[in-house]
Design a protein around this motif. Structure first.
Motif: not given
Length: 261
Positions: A12-21, A46-49, A76-79
């Motif tokens: 997503t490009t907007r906070r409070l949408s998409g998938n939180p990680a 998911e939580t990424a370690f 994606l979030a980790s990147a």
């Protein structure tokens, strides 16, 4: 012990949408039981370690209930954490994971991920699936991880109100529901995985590893703009290429802090 923690909204490009990680940076992986407890405490899909290892990173993903072999949105979030916080200006990173080496590169609009494809085959409708869905599928396909259920319209996908608990009785860990999309999207989907502790996932990279080749065979295209029609919603660009799939999307930072143990 203090562990840096980042929470991002992915695809997503907007906070409070998409998938939180959640993304947590470690010197080395903790005991599996402790990482599972942290993921349950975070209570996100998911939580990424993340553990740095020279120029690459090792990466593992946990839902609130189990460790999983692949996760798109948390990768994606980790990147984004690596390229925007840990090594600003870096344009690509490789993660070593249970699914092999996953490469992520910066693009003009976000990040492009190189993932293994999942090829599904058509199967008979599993016992209990129609009752769980509440509608009759057009077709049902299966890969080793998920059932892929084709419905007759994107509206049907959006309006579906399945008996999610009934999915627990199936012999796959997840159920992907999909149909041809409404413009500007090529296809739409939803994803349910209660056996992994995720009743409905907001936006799912791993599901699109199967959806991209699934729709390539039907639409004769090699690039798709896809919409996952959860309550939060999210967008993924998919490009199947044989045994690999490129998934492209954006993400935004929501929270930065530390966990105290």
């Amino acid at each position: 012990m203090q562990i840096p923690l980042y929470q991002l909204d992915a695809f997503t490009t907007r906070r409070l949408s998409g998938n939180p990680a959640a993304v947590m940076l470690l010197d080395d992986f903790l005991d599996d039981t402790l990482m599972q407890a942290i993921a349950a405490e975070n209570n996100l899909s998911e939580t990424a370690f993340l553990v740095r290892h020279g120029d690459v990173y090792r990466l593992r993903w946990f839902t609130p209930a189990v460790e999983v072999p692949l996760c798109g949105h948390a990768t994606l979030a980790s990147a984004a954490v690596v390229m925007e916080r840990l090594e600003r200006g870096r344009d690509a990173v490789t993660f070593h994971t249970a699914s092999g080496a996953l490469k992520v590169a910066r693009t003009a609009a976000g990040y492009r991920m190189d993932f293994p494809a999942r090829h599904a085959v058509q199967v008979e409708i599993p016992v209990g699936l129609v009752q769980a869905l509440g509608v009759e599928p057009v077709e049902v396909h299966a890969d080793p991880f998920n059932y892929v259920v084709l419905l007759d319209s994107a509206q049907r996908v959006r309006e579906l109100a399945p008996d999610i608990a009934a999915f627990m009785a199936l012999d796959r860990s997840g159920v992907v529901i999909t149909a041809v999309g409404d413009a500007p999207y090529d296809f739409t989907s939803r994803y349910f995985a209660p056996r992994k502790g995720v009743p409905e996932d907001p936006v799912t990279g791993g599901a699109h590893c199967g959806l991209a080749p699934f729709w390539a065979a039907r639409l004769g295209k090699h690039e798709f703009r896809a919409w996952q029609a959860s309550r939060r919603g999210g967008e993924i660009v998919c490009r199947p290429a044989g045994d690999r799939v490129e998934l492209e999307g954006s993400c935004v930072f929501y929270l930065e802090g530390c966990v105290m143990l």
